[in-house]
Design a protein around this motif. Structure first.
Motif, PDB file in Angstrom:
ATOM      1  N   ASP A  45     -47.832 -63.062   2.939  1.00 17.10           N
ATOM      2  CA  ASP A  45     -46.615 -63.361   3.673  1.00 17.10           C
ATOM      3  C   ASP A  45     -46.886 -64.498   4.658  1.00 17.10           C
ATOM      4  OD1 ASP A  45     -48.193 -62.132   5.548  1.00 17.10           O
ATOM      5  OD2 ASP A  45     -46.825 -60.475   5.937  1.00 17.10           O
ATOM      6  N   LEU A  46     -45.927 -64.772   5.525  1.00 15.11           N
ATOM      7  CA  LEU A  46     -46.082 -65.880   6.475  1.00 15.11           C
ATOM      8  C   LEU A  46     -47.309 -65.693   7.358  1.00 15.11           C
ATOM      9  CD1 LEU A  46     -44.945 -68.471   7.763  1.00 15.11           C
ATOM     10  CD2 LEU A  46     -43.626 -67.011   9.282  1.00 15.11           C
ATOM     11  N   ARG A  47     -47.507 -64.472   7.846  1.00 13.38           N
ATOM     12  CA  ARG A  47     -48.668 -64.213   8.699  1.00 13.38           C
ATOM     13  C   ARG A  47     -49.968 -64.377   7.919  1.00 13.38           C
ATOM     14  NH1 ARG A  47     -50.153 -58.664  10.427  1.00 13.38           N
ATOM     15  NH2 ARG A  47     -52.129 -59.031  11.412  1.00 13.38           N
ATOM     16  N   GLY A  48     -49.991 -63.892   6.682  1.00 19.07           N
ATOM     17  CA  GLY A  48     -51.182 -64.025   5.849  1.00 19.07           C
ATOM     18  C   GLY A  48     -51.478 -65.467   5.497  1.00 19.07           C
ATOM     19  N   ALA A  49     -50.423 -66.258   5.273  1.00 22.15           N
ATOM     20  CA  ALA A  49     -50.620 -67.678   4.982  1.00 22.15           C
ATOM     21  C   ALA A  49     -51.212 -68.381   6.193  1.00 22.15           C
ATOM     22  CB  ALA A  49     -49.290 -68.315   4.579  1.00 22.15           C
ATOM     23  N   ARG A  50     -50.758 -68.012   7.375  1.00 19.87           N
ATOM     24  CA  ARG A  50     -51.309 -68.582   8.609  1.00 19.87           C
ATOM     25  C   ARG A  50     -52.795 -68.229   8.710  1.00 19.87           C
ATOM     26  NH1 ARG A  50     -48.348 -66.785  13.892  1.00 19.87           N
ATOM     27  NH2 ARG A  50     -46.718 -67.965  12.880  1.00 19.87           N
ATOM     28  N   GLU A  51     -53.139 -67.003   8.360  1.00 17.62           N
ATOM     29  CA  GLU A  51     -54.539 -66.589   8.426  1.00 17.62           C
ATOM     30  C   GLU A  51     -55.394 -67.335   7.408  1.00 17.62           C
ATOM     31  OE1 GLU A  51     -54.832 -62.336   8.301  1.00 17.62           O
ATOM     32  OE2 GLU A  51     -53.760 -62.114  10.195  1.00 17.62           O
ATOM     33  N   LEU A  52     -54.863 -67.580   6.207  1.00 18.19           N
ATOM     34  CA  LEU A  52     -55.601 -68.370   5.212  1.00 18.19           C
ATOM     35  C   LEU A  52     -55.853 -69.783   5.721  1.00 18.19           C
ATOM     36  CD1 LEU A  52     -54.227 -67.610   1.625  1.00 18.19           C
ATOM     37  CD2 LEU A  52     -56.553 -67.314   2.467  1.00 18.19           C
ATOM     38  N   ARG A  53     -54.821 -70.402   6.309  1.00 23.77           N
ATOM     39  CA  ARG A  53     -54.994 -71.752   6.843  1.00 23.77           C
ATOM     40  C   ARG A  53     -56.005 -71.757   7.992  1.00 23.77           C
ATOM     41  NH1 ARG A  53     -49.457 -71.925   5.262  1.00 23.77           N
ATOM     42  NH2 ARG A  53     -48.769 -71.121   7.272  1.00 23.77           N
ATOM     43  N   ALA A  54     -55.988 -70.723   8.826  1.00 19.48           N
ATOM     44  CA  ALA A  54     -56.965 -70.639   9.919  1.00 19.48           C
ATOM     45  C   ALA A  54     -58.375 -70.540   9.361  1.00 19.48           C
ATOM     46  CB  ALA A  54     -56.653 -69.443  10.815  1.00 19.48           C
ATOM     47  N   LEU A  55     -58.555 -69.715   8.331  1.00 20.67           N
ATOM     48  CA  LEU A  55     -59.880 -69.597   7.716  1.00 20.67           C
ATOM     49  C   LEU A  55     -60.348 -70.933   7.133  1.00 20.67           C
ATOM     50  CD1 LEU A  55     -59.575 -66.134   5.928  1.00 20.67           C
ATOM     51  CD2 LEU A  55     -60.991 -66.696   7.920  1.00 20.67           C
ATOM     52  N   ALA A  56     -59.405 -71.728   6.637  1.00 22.31           N
ATOM     53  CA  ALA A  56     -59.763 -73.048   6.101  1.00 22.31           C
ATOM     54  C   ALA A  56     -60.183 -74.000   7.219  1.00 22.31           C
ATOM     55  CB  ALA A  56     -58.589 -73.637   5.319  1.00 22.31           C
ATOM     56  N   LEU A  57     -59.667 -73.802   8.429  1.00 24.27           N
ATOM     57  CA  LEU A  57     -60.006 -74.680   9.551  1.00 24.27           C
ATOM     58  C   LEU A  57     -61.326 -74.317  10.220  1.00 24.27           C
ATOM     59  CD1 LEU A  57     -56.603 -75.127  11.415  1.00 24.27           C
ATOM     60  CD2 LEU A  57     -57.923 -76.905  10.264  1.00 24.27           C
ATOM     61  N   VAL A  58     -61.694 -73.046  10.192  1.00 22.55           N
ATOM     62  CA  VAL A  58     -62.860 -72.573  10.947  1.00 22.55           C
ATOM     63  C   VAL A  58     -64.107 -73.439  10.757  1.00 22.55           C
ATOM     64  CG1 VAL A  58     -64.521 -70.669  11.142  1.00 22.55           C
ATOM     65  CG2 VAL A  58     -62.087 -70.204  11.232  1.00 22.55           C
ATOM     66  N   PRO A  59     -64.514 -73.769   9.529  1.00 21.94           N
ATOM     67  CA  PRO A  59     -65.750 -74.550   9.405  1.00 21.94           C
ATOM     68  C   PRO A  59     -65.656 -75.976   9.951  1.00 21.94           C
ATOM     69  CG  PRO A  59     -64.954 -73.831   7.233  1.00 21.94           C
ATOM     70  CD  PRO A  59     -63.964 -73.392   8.245  1.00 21.94           C
ATOM     71  N   ARG A  60     -64.451 -76.475  10.164  1.00 14.02           N
ATOM     72  CA  ARG A  60     -64.277 -77.850  10.605  1.00 14.02           C
ATOM     73  C   ARG A  60     -64.103 -77.997  12.115  1.00 14.02           C
ATOM     74  NH1 ARG A  60     -59.399 -79.959   7.237  1.00 14.02           N
ATOM     75  NH2 ARG A  60     -59.903 -81.871   8.330  1.00 14.02           N
ATOM     76  N   LEU A  61     -63.917 -76.887  12.827  1.00 10.45           N
ATOM     77  CA  LEU A  61     -63.584 -76.956  14.247  1.00 10.45           C
ATOM     78  C   LEU A  61     -64.797 -76.800  15.148  1.00 10.45           C
ATOM     79  CD1 LEU A  61     -60.344 -74.814  14.447  1.00 10.45           C
ATOM     80  CD2 LEU A  61     -60.555 -77.289  14.377  1.00 10.45           C
ATOM     81  N   PRO A  62     -64.912 -77.650  16.160  1.00  6.93           N
ATOM     82  CA  PRO A  62     -65.946 -77.420  17.170  1.00  6.93           C
ATOM     83  C   PRO A  62     -65.550 -76.228  18.044  1.00  6.93           C
ATOM     84  CG  PRO A  62     -64.830 -79.533  17.513  1.00  6.93           C
ATOM     85  CD  PRO A  62     -64.181 -78.878  16.348  1.00  6.93           C
ATOM     86  N   ALA A  63     -66.514 -75.478  18.494  1.00 10.79           N
ATOM     87  CA  ALA A  63     -66.250 -74.296  19.317  1.00 10.79           C
ATOM     88  C   ALA A  63     -65.593 -74.687  20.632  1.00 10.79           C
ATOM     89  CB  ALA A  63     -67.549 -73.551  19.573  1.00 10.79           C
ATOM     90  N   GLY A  64     -64.640 -73.875  21.062  1.00 12.63           N
ATOM     91  CA  GLY A  64     -64.023 -74.054  22.363  1.00 12.63           C
ATOM     92  C   GLY A  64     -62.804 -74.942  22.399  1.00 12.63           C
ATOM     93  N   LEU A  65     -62.451 -75.582  21.290  1.00 12.04           N
ATOM     94  CA  LEU A  65     -61.281 -76.455  21.287  1.00 12.04           C
ATOM     95  C   LEU A  65     -60.074 -75.726  20.711  1.00 12.04           C
ATOM     96  CD1 LEU A  65     -62.746 -79.923  20.267  1.00 12.04           C
ATOM     97  CD2 LEU A  65     -62.354 -78.971  22.530  1.00 12.04           C
TER      98      LEU A  65
END
Length: 190
Positions: A45-65
């Motif tokens: 659903d919408l919430r699950g899609a948001r969580e999938l996109r967040a998981l896709a971002l995790v390896p690319r994000l510096p901590a704390g931003l």
């Protein structure tokens, strides 16, 4: 029992050519720069899609931003693809050392706790704050149909989105580009 695939696949699991071939065959769908099996992507659903996109971002994000503007709009499902470079901000009350990188832009921002949302380890601006930032900070020549559509989508994610956005703008006396945001908000068809 056969092993199951993870929710997101990247080049650590399969070569990039195979991932793209599976996407072309309809077995995978793109989620940012990662890939998800179609049965997972179709059933969330919408919430699950948001969580999938967040998981896709995790390896690319510096901590704390914090993820903001078009990147946050993508996270919330209001932008078609994650922008390049990613748009991130550093909370003014935090100290984080981040070196320059072509993969992201970083600015410092004053953010209240109620303007932040944590999704699967990714700190993001809320849909309302994201809409306000897009209205205020996008230069006039670059505020196009995609930006207007994203703002409308973000405002429709909450009850009385336009009224809430106007209230935030009116109670912030020294907000940069406040009048630009009010003008753009008034021109939107919700």
């Amino acid at each position: 029992m056969p092993p199951s695939l993870p929710f997101l696949l990247g080049t650590a699991e399969l070569p990039l050519a195979e991932l793209h071939a599976a996407r072309l065959d309809g077995e995978l769908v793109g989620v940012g720069d990662r890939f998800s099996p179609t049965d997972i992507a179709r059933t969330v659903d919408l919430r699950g899609a948001r969580e999938l996109r967040a998981l896709a971002l995790v390896p690319r994000l510096p901590a704390g931003l914090v993820v903001e503007r078009r990147t946050a709009a993508w996270l919330h499902g209001a932008w078609a693809a994650p922008p390049a470079p990613l748009e991130l901000c550093l909370r003014s009350d935090h100290r984080v050392r981040v070196g320059p990188n072509v993969a992201w832009t970083v600015r410092q921002a004053v953010l209240r706790p109620d303007e932040l949302l944590l999704v699967r380890g990714v700190l993001s601006t809320t849909p309302l704050r994201t809409a306000l930032d897009l209205l205020r900070l996008q230069p006039d020549g670059r505020f196009d149909r995609r930006h207007r559509s994203a703002v409308v989508t973000l405002l429709l994610m909450q009850p009385r989105g336009r009224e809430r956005a106007e209230a935030v703008l009116h109670r912030s006396p020294h907000l940069p580009h406040k009048q630009r945001a009010l003008d753009r908000l008034g021109a939107l068809e919700l």
